[in-house]
Each structure stands twice: as structure tokens, then as C-alpha cells.
Scaffold this motif. Sequence first.
Motif, mmCIF file in Angstrom:
data_model
loop_
_atom_site.group_PDB
_atom_site.id
_atom_site.type_symbol
_atom_site.label_atom_id
_atom_site.label_comp_id
_atom_site.label_asym_id
_atom_site.label_seq_id
_atom_site.Cartn_x
_atom_site.Cartn_y
_atom_site.Cartn_z
ATOM 1 N N LYS A 60 -6.872 -13.882 18.255
ATOM 2 C CA LYS A 60 -6.188 -12.799 17.543
ATOM 3 C C LYS A 60 -4.677 -12.995 17.461
ATOM 4 O O LYS A 60 -3.927 -12.036 17.294
ATOM 5 C CB LYS A 60 -6.522 -11.447 18.166
ATOM 6 N N LYS A 61 -4.247 -14.257 17.548
ATOM 7 C CA LYS A 61 -2.829 -14.578 17.396
ATOM 8 C C LYS A 61 -2.637 -15.466 16.174
ATOM 9 O O LYS A 61 -3.598 -16.027 15.647
ATOM 10 C CB LYS A 61 -2.287 -15.254 18.656
ATOM 11 N N THR A 62 -1.402 -15.597 15.729
ATOM 12 C CA THR A 62 -1.085 -16.460 14.597
ATOM 13 C C THR A 62 -0.098 -17.527 15.038
ATOM 14 O O THR A 62 0.598 -17.380 16.047
ATOM 15 C CB THR A 62 -0.476 -15.662 13.430
ATOM 16 N N ILE A 63 -0.027 -18.610 14.250
ATOM 17 C CA ILE A 63 0.907 -19.690 14.547
ATOM 18 C C ILE A 63 1.453 -20.232 13.238
ATOM 19 O O ILE A 63 0.723 -20.373 12.260
ATOM 20 C CB ILE A 63 0.219 -20.806 15.372
ATOM 21 N N LYS A 64 2.751 -20.495 13.214
ATOM 22 C CA LYS A 64 3.371 -21.096 12.039
ATOM 23 C C LYS A 64 4.653 -21.788 12.482
ATOM 24 O O LYS A 64 5.200 -21.505 13.560
ATOM 25 C CB LYS A 64 3.672 -20.038 10.968
ATOM 26 N N ILE A 65 5.114 -22.723 11.656
ATOM 27 C CA ILE A 65 6.371 -23.397 11.938
ATOM 28 C C ILE A 65 7.525 -22.445 11.653
ATOM 29 O O ILE A 65 7.546 -21.753 10.622
ATOM 30 C CB ILE A 65 6.512 -24.679 11.091
ATOM 31 N N ASP A 66 8.482 -22.384 12.559
ATOM 32 C CA ASP A 66 9.650 -21.522 12.407
ATOM 33 C C ASP A 66 10.550 -22.071 11.300
ATOM 34 O O ASP A 66 10.430 -23.231 10.881
ATOM 35 C CB ASP A 66 10.405 -21.459 13.732
ATOM 36 N N SER A 67 11.440 -21.249 10.840
ATOM 37 C CA SER A 67 12.353 -21.673 9.782
ATOM 38 C C SER A 67 13.775 -21.270 10.128
ATOM 39 O O SER A 67 14.022 -20.304 10.850
ATOM 40 C CB SER A 67 11.946 -21.058 8.435
ATOM 41 N N ASP A 68 14.711 -22.032 9.598
ATOM 42 C CA ASP A 68 16.137 -21.734 9.728
ATOM 43 C C ASP A 68 16.666 -21.580 8.307
ATOM 44 O O ASP A 68 17.002 -22.556 7.641
ATOM 45 C CB ASP A 68 16.851 -22.863 10.453
ATOM 46 N N GLY A 69 16.676 -20.354 7.832
ATOM 47 C CA GLY A 69 16.988 -20.124 6.433
ATOM 48 C C GLY A 69 15.850 -20.614 5.560
ATOM 49 O O GLY A 69 14.696 -20.248 5.756
ATOM 50 N N ALA A 70 16.160 -21.506 4.640
ATOM 51 C CA ALA A 70 15.137 -22.037 3.737
ATOM 52 C C ALA A 70 14.448 -23.278 4.300
ATOM 53 O O ALA A 70 13.491 -23.789 3.705
ATOM 54 C CB ALA A 70 15.766 -22.369 2.378
ATOM 55 N N ASN A 71 14.931 -23.787 5.430
ATOM 56 C CA ASN A 71 14.414 -25.042 5.989
ATOM 57 C C ASN A 71 13.495 -24.780 7.184
ATOM 58 O O ASN A 71 13.796 -23.959 8.047
ATOM 59 C CB ASN A 71 15.569 -25.939 6.433
ATOM 60 N N THR A 72 12.376 -25.499 7.229
ATOM 61 C CA THR A 72 11.490 -25.403 8.383
ATOM 62 C C THR A 72 12.077 -26.196 9.545
ATOM 63 O O THR A 72 12.751 -27.206 9.347
ATOM 64 C CB THR A 72 10.092 -25.957 8.054
ATOM 65 N N VAL A 73 11.843 -25.704 10.760
ATOM 66 C CA VAL A 73 12.340 -26.390 11.964
ATOM 67 C C VAL A 73 11.251 -27.380 12.390
ATOM 68 O O VAL A 73 10.415 -27.100 13.247
ATOM 69 C CB VAL A 73 12.650 -25.385 13.084
ATOM 70 N N PHE A 74 11.268 -28.548 11.748
ATOM 71 C CA PHE A 74 10.208 -29.541 11.935
ATOM 72 C C PHE A 74 10.785 -30.916 11.636
ATOM 73 O O PHE A 74 11.297 -31.153 10.546
ATOM 74 C CB PHE A 74 9.039 -29.245 10.998
#
Length: 323
Positions: A60-74
Amino acid sequence: MEKIKTARRSLEVYNFSLFDKNDMNTRMDYCNINNNDLYDVLKNNIPQYFENIGPEKLSKKTIKIDSDGANTVFKSNSKLRIITGKIKIGDDDGKEIEHTKGAKKQTVVYVKQKGVYAHRPFFFMIIIPKNKKTGFIVLEKEGYYSCKKIFCKALSILIKDKMSGLLFRDENYVEDEIIKNFIEKGEYNSINISRKNLPRDLCDKYFGGYEEGGEYELELVLRTKKGTDFKDVTKQKILNNMENYDGFFNTKEFEDIGFDDSTSLKVVSTFDGTTKTIDLSDSMKIRPYYTISVELDNKGFADFESIRNEAIGLVKGFNLGLL
């Protein structure tokens, strides 16, 4: 000039391997699974794939890549074969929760409704060495907040889907000899002794009564001050128990306080300039957490570049030739 804020964080380190479901004893060569390299599969799929995994598959949790403005932190580095980034774990506990401002006269700022997910970011690093069958995962842990369970579950789902049904298995990374150096030769910051699931008599003694279904914990923290270290006899006793566990501090005085053989123990020790929290719970299953200091971003969480540099430095310190 505004002073840069810093805080302590922990890094958890795990090994991982891939197995055929019909042979759980033989690690697969993850660099060539039907002409697929695990590094390329994860680099190309993690951001979009994680976001599409529904909460019904992740407790019951979600996961996604974080973002810094328009850019993903990846980020990925093909030469080092590492993938780093920040994930956000979303959690809806099914409750309405008031968020307030002020200590005494608390003003309700807003109320989190049922079905609304609160997101917390965590740093991650995946290392996939060439010509090896064991990779490494480094994850941020903030206090009791950990992303390990959800992150590894999501990774397992992705790998099974994209790598011909292979199974992902992780295990604690433990440096036996290095850990012994921290126990035997390190300078102890503290020894933390704790016990959960307290019986009724101890609850009455310390909390003034027992509440059915309540959760209680008894903790004792031992520290020395002004440059004083723990004596060698204490360090030797802990070291001896790493191989032959029979309980720590088995004296009547500790029993009178409420500690017994189910008591867990953590040692915070500094050796060669590195501080580790070594969890010696569960009959000596050693689980080292690596304590680091990181800069904070404007939201109060670990700055990505700061914690990334600390994680890379930590792995280099293992002297395994990974980075």
C-alpha cells in the motif's frame, strides 16, 4: 553568507544476486542474461517502471524517482557501473492526520485526508560490477525511516519482469574483519541496550501501569565523557560474544533493571575516522549501519550530491575495487 546546514544520516549496505527460480543455489551472471546486461536494464527502466508499480504490490505504498524542478534525481555512470538517485516513498496510512504549527498554542495548518500519500525522499546507489555475480545496494536511512523493504521489492518486480523471470535476493553486507576492528580497536561513542515487549510488571514499574495493546521499550545508553573510553574487558566481552552468543552483561543488576537474554545491543564505534552503528541483535546477526554527515537541501532532507559523495567514499573504503 548563510551557514550550510548538516545532519547525520545512516547508510545501509546490502549485497544482491539473481537466481533462476529452479536453482536457488547458483548465482546468475547478470551481465549476460539472454544478451541483456542488468546494468543497462536498470539504467533504462527504473524511472518509468517504478512510477507505474501500483501500491497494491508494495504494501500500500508508492515509489517514484524524486525530481529537482523539471529534472529527475537519477544518474548513471557506465564506466563505474553505478546508478544513483533519490526515490520518494509514498505512504497513506488510511487516517486523517492534523498537521499543526506551534508548540503550546498549536494551530492546525492542514489535515491530511485518507487516500492522500505523504512522500519522503531517500538516496539510493546500485553497483553492478562487471564479471561478478554479486552486486551492491546502498540506501539512506533517517532515524527509523528506511526505504529498504519497498525499494528492494520494487527492484525485484522490475527484474523478474525484464530479466526472464529471474529472482532477486538481497542480504546484509557484513565486513567481518573490519567489524571486529571497530569492536576491538575502535573508540566507543556509546553502548545502547534495549528491550521491547516489556512484561506487565516492568510497565507498572516504569510507566505507572500497563495498557492492553500498548507498545513499550526500555533503553539504556552507556557513554563515557571527556576522552574516556570503555575498558578493554568490555570490548573483549562483546568481541567474544560475536562468535559465541550467550547474552550481554548477564548480571543481577541488569536483570533487576529489566534486561534479559532477549535484549538487543548496539555499539556506536569510531575507527580510522569512520563511525559505525553496529547492531548486534537477534543472536548476533550483525547489521552495520554506517553513520555519515551530509549537507541538507532547502527542504531539510539530505542534499543529493553531498550524500552521493559520502556513499561513494564509503564504498571505496571497503577496498573491494568497486569504484
